[in-house]
Enzyme design. Sequence first.
Site, short mmCIF file in Angstrom:
data_model
loop_
_atom_site.label_atom_id
_atom_site.label_comp_id
_atom_site.label_asym_id
_atom_site.label_seq_id
_atom_site.Cartn_x
_atom_site.Cartn_y
_atom_site.Cartn_z
N TYR A 14 94.04 32.37 144.43
CA TYR A 14 93.19 32.08 145.35
C TYR A 14 93.79 31.35 146.88
O TYR A 14 93.50 31.85 147.93
CB TYR A 14 92.08 31.11 144.74
CG TYR A 14 91.06 30.38 145.60
CD1 TYR A 14 89.93 31.13 145.92
CD2 TYR A 14 91.20 29.30 145.96
CE1 TYR A 14 88.92 30.38 146.46
CE2 TYR A 14 90.33 28.51 146.49
CZ TYR A 14 89.13 29.39 146.85
OH TYR A 14 88.00 28.66 147.62
N LYS B 210 93.42 32.61 150.62
CA LYS B 210 92.88 31.64 151.50
C LYS B 210 93.78 31.34 152.61
O LYS B 210 93.32 31.29 153.73
CB LYS B 210 92.59 30.62 150.58
CG LYS B 210 91.25 30.47 149.99
CD LYS B 210 90.08 31.29 150.69
CE LYS B 210 88.79 30.85 150.20
NZ LYS B 210 87.79 31.68 150.91
P1 NAI Z 1 79.50 30.50 145.60
O1 NAI Z 1 80.15 31.07 144.31
O2 NAI Z 1 78.21 29.90 145.50
O3 NAI Z 1 79.52 31.64 146.62
C1 NAI Z 1 79.99 32.79 146.85
C2 NAI Z 1 79.04 33.92 147.19
O4 NAI Z 1 79.94 35.20 147.28
C3 NAI Z 1 78.42 34.28 145.73
O5 NAI Z 1 77.02 34.36 146.14
C4 NAI Z 1 78.81 35.69 145.44
O6 NAI Z 1 77.53 36.33 144.92
C5 NAI Z 1 79.24 36.33 146.66
N1 NAI Z 1 80.30 37.23 146.44
C6 NAI Z 1 81.41 37.19 145.86
N2 NAI Z 1 81.84 38.50 145.76
C7 NAI Z 1 81.52 39.34 146.72
C8 NAI Z 1 81.57 40.36 147.14
N3 NAI Z 1 82.87 41.11 146.66
N4 NAI Z 1 80.89 40.92 148.09
C9 NAI Z 1 79.72 40.30 148.41
N5 NAI Z 1 79.33 38.80 148.06
C10 NAI Z 1 80.25 38.54 147.39
O7 NAI Z 1 80.56 29.60 146.01
P2 NAI Z 1 80.65 28.57 147.43
O8 NAI Z 1 81.31 27.40 147.06
O9 NAI Z 1 79.42 28.88 148.18
O10 NAI Z 1 81.91 29.68 148.30
C11 NAI Z 1 81.76 30.07 149.57
C12 NAI Z 1 82.97 30.23 150.11
O11 NAI Z 1 83.57 29.03 150.37
C13 NAI Z 1 84.12 30.97 149.18
O12 NAI Z 1 84.84 31.64 150.03
C14 NAI Z 1 84.95 29.85 148.72
O13 NAI Z 1 86.31 30.29 148.08
C15 NAI Z 1 85.08 28.78 149.74
N6 NAI Z 1 85.35 27.51 149.60
C16 NAI Z 1 84.50 26.81 148.82
C17 NAI Z 1 84.86 25.50 148.32
C18 NAI Z 1 83.89 24.46 147.77
O14 NAI Z 1 84.06 23.50 147.64
N7 NAI Z 1 82.47 24.88 147.33
C19 NAI Z 1 86.13 24.89 148.71
C20 NAI Z 1 86.85 25.86 149.46
C21 NAI Z 1 86.58 26.92 149.94
#
Ligand code: NAI
Length: 287
Positions: free
Chosen positions: A164, A168
């Site tokens: 990851y 990133k």
């Molecule tokens: P989340 O799991 O709620 O959202 C991620 C979304 O991406 C999900 O709805 C999922 O269905 C969708 N997804 C996954 N693979 C996919 C694909 N191949 N094609 C289309 N959609 C896809 O998690 P969150 O926390 O909202 O994450 C959003 C972004 O923020 C991610 O890139 C994550 O790595 C990043 N992030 C989040 C942090 C946090 O504290 N929540 C910290 C650092 C980064």
Amino acid sequence: MAGVEGRVAIVTGSGGGLGRQHALLFAQRGAKVVVNDLGGSRDGTGAGSEMADQVVTEIIDAGGEAVANYDNVATPDGGEAIVQSAVDAFGTVDIVVNNAGILRDVTFHKMDDAQWDAVVKVHLYGTYHVTRAAWPLLREKSYGRVVVTTSTSGLYGNFGQSNYGAAKMGVVGLINTLALEGRKYNVTANAIAPIAATRMTEDIMPTEMLSALDPAYVSPLVVHLASEECTDSGEVILAGGGNYARVHYMQAKGAQFAEVPSPDDIAAQWSTIMDMDGAQLGRPLSG
Ligand code: NAI
């Protein structure tokens, strides 16, 4: 007022978590939104249309404009199809927010190729595929705002997240160059490093910490970076729980040798090479 009104915004992975908040705020500010989500689970397995559909319904019920898309960001065809759905529904694309993400946490010692590939494919290749498909349109119209989603796990490291973290940091490398190549076309590319309570972090952080990390805090930053007024490019901004802060590499003054030094010369100058006193922001060699 952050100018995204009438703009067409793609937000990948916006069926839940941070992406959903971004999509809702874009729509509230008058942008037309492509709500992309594969609808799978946190580790990227499974798929479904329900997550994206729900967010589209929410937006339309609130008087906004949105369409759902269920394609996979991790494939070239998926990237093309996501951009095509923006063109089909709204005629163009102005803003690309690469937010989709999955986790396959494991220590590097135990990492297998499938765990490595799955994570790199969604975060790094996913960002590439969607942005690559949109890039010619943005360039041609001389307007574009690209936002990618990095993480402190990449910027600083995190135990069990080498796949990851590498992906990133990869997206930061991507925007560094997109900022240079997009400049004369009025296309910016910036990264956010969010910290928020979502299904991705629900078992990683303690409950009291999560309660302060409403994902809604992150979205105003994304909308600002995507607005007409914001012309900064190649920046990384950390956002979580109401705190917003630029992150940048600093380059030390360092040591200069007139001739090729020996390893012993390097060792002798090590404290000067490492000294961050008087360090300046790192800059590209050209552009
Ligand atoms: P989340 O799991 O709620 O959202 C991620 C979304 O991406 C999900 O709805 C999922 O269905 C969708 N997804 C996954 N693979 C996919 C694909 N191949 N094609 C289309 N959609 C896809 O998690 P969150 O926390 O909202 O994450 C959003 C972004 O923020 C991610 O890139 C994550 O790595 C990043 N992030 C989040 C942090 C946090 O504290 N929540 C910290 C650092 C980064």
